[in-house]
Design an enzyme around this catalytic site. Structure first.
Site, PDB file in Angstrom:
ATOM      1  N   ASP A 146      -0.342   5.145   0.916  1.00  0.00           N
ATOM      2  CA  ASP A 146      -0.633   6.118   1.963  1.00  0.00           C
ATOM      3  C   ASP A 146      -0.675   5.455   3.338  1.00  0.00           C
ATOM      4  OD1 ASP A 146      -1.059   8.645   0.459  1.00  0.00           O
ATOM      5  OD2 ASP A 146      -2.630   7.471  -0.505  1.00  0.00           O
TER       6      ASP A 146
ATOM      7  N   ASP B 281       0.849  -1.177   0.000  1.00  0.00           N
ATOM      8  CA  ASP B 281       0.000   0.000   0.000  1.00  0.00           C
ATOM      9  C   ASP B 281       0.894   1.240   0.000  1.00  0.00           C
ATOM     10  OD1 ASP B 281      -2.421   1.582   0.483  1.00  0.00           O
ATOM     11  OD2 ASP B 281      -1.662   1.798   2.526  1.00  0.00           O
TER      12      ASP B 281
END
Length: 224
Positions: free
Chosen positions: A21, A19
């Protein structure tokens, strides 16, 4: 079972799905600015809205917060918010340890799997001074937002690995749920992740130990 202080986990993986953020890039300052403004425009409590935002694509967040609104309006407003977020890079910094972590995985099969679109992903990775993985699954690549597993399954397929061979790195409830739904093990990164029972949790990427095996696999564990 998630790792505990008395029984730390060691995960073995052949491919890593990352991922962005909250996991590689700390963009919380921008997210809070943009989504607080959006919540106030719609008469919503900004603090409650921020509990839903992380990990999801914007239209999916809007669907949770405004369940009776037509989805086409959510998609239209999401495009506006993506433009706002892409233009606002103030306070976007790497998560501690992210530069060294990405350098260490450069020769390993890995992919970025993010709810950001391609423009936002490029802007934030660039602002944080992080190299963009060659394989990436952005918002345009999927038909469903996390917590749907589609993005992680696509990332695994593009790398040529089964879900069982993959470990997901995530910070949010929606992202951890997506990784689990994909049949993958999860390294939770940062304070948000700790509450959602990842298989391994680290406060940030400086606390992750990676050891490459002769068989091409990598062993992941947390440092004290």
């Amino acid at each position: 079972m998630p790792a505990t202080a008395s029984a730390p986990a060691t995960l073995t993986a052949r491919a890593l799905l990352l991922d962005m953020d909250g996991t590689l890039v700390n963009s919380d300052a921008v997210v809070e600015r943009v989504w607080r403004r959006w919540a106030l425009r719609h008469g919503l409590d900004p603090d409650e809205a921020l509990k839903v935002v992380h990990g999801r694509q914007g239209y999916a967040t809007m669907a949770v917060l405004l369940p009776d609104r037509p989805m086409e309006l959510n998609h239209a407003e999401n495009r506006e918010l993506l433009a706002e977020e892409t233009a606002d890079l103030d306070g976007v910094v790497p998560v501690p340890g992210a530069p060294a972590f990405l350098e260490s995985v450069a020769a390993l099969p890995h992919a970025l799997v993010t709810s950001a679109d391609a423009a936002l992903a490029a802007a934030r990775m660039g602002a944080a001074g992080l190299p963009m993985p060659e394989v990436r699954v952005t918002a345009e690549c999927v038909s469903a937002s996390k917590p749907d597993p589609e993005g992680f399954l696509k990332g695994a397929a593009e790398l040529g690995f089964t879900p069982a061979d993959c470990v997901v790195f995530e910070d949010s409830e929606a992202g951890i749920a997506a990784g689990r739904a994909a049949g993958m093990r999860v390294v939770g990164v940062g304070p948000r992740a700790a509450a959602y029972g990842p298989d391994l949790h680290v406060p940030d990427l400086t606390r992750l130990r990676m050891e490459a095996g002769a068989d091409g696999a990598v062993r992941l564990s947390a440092t004290a």
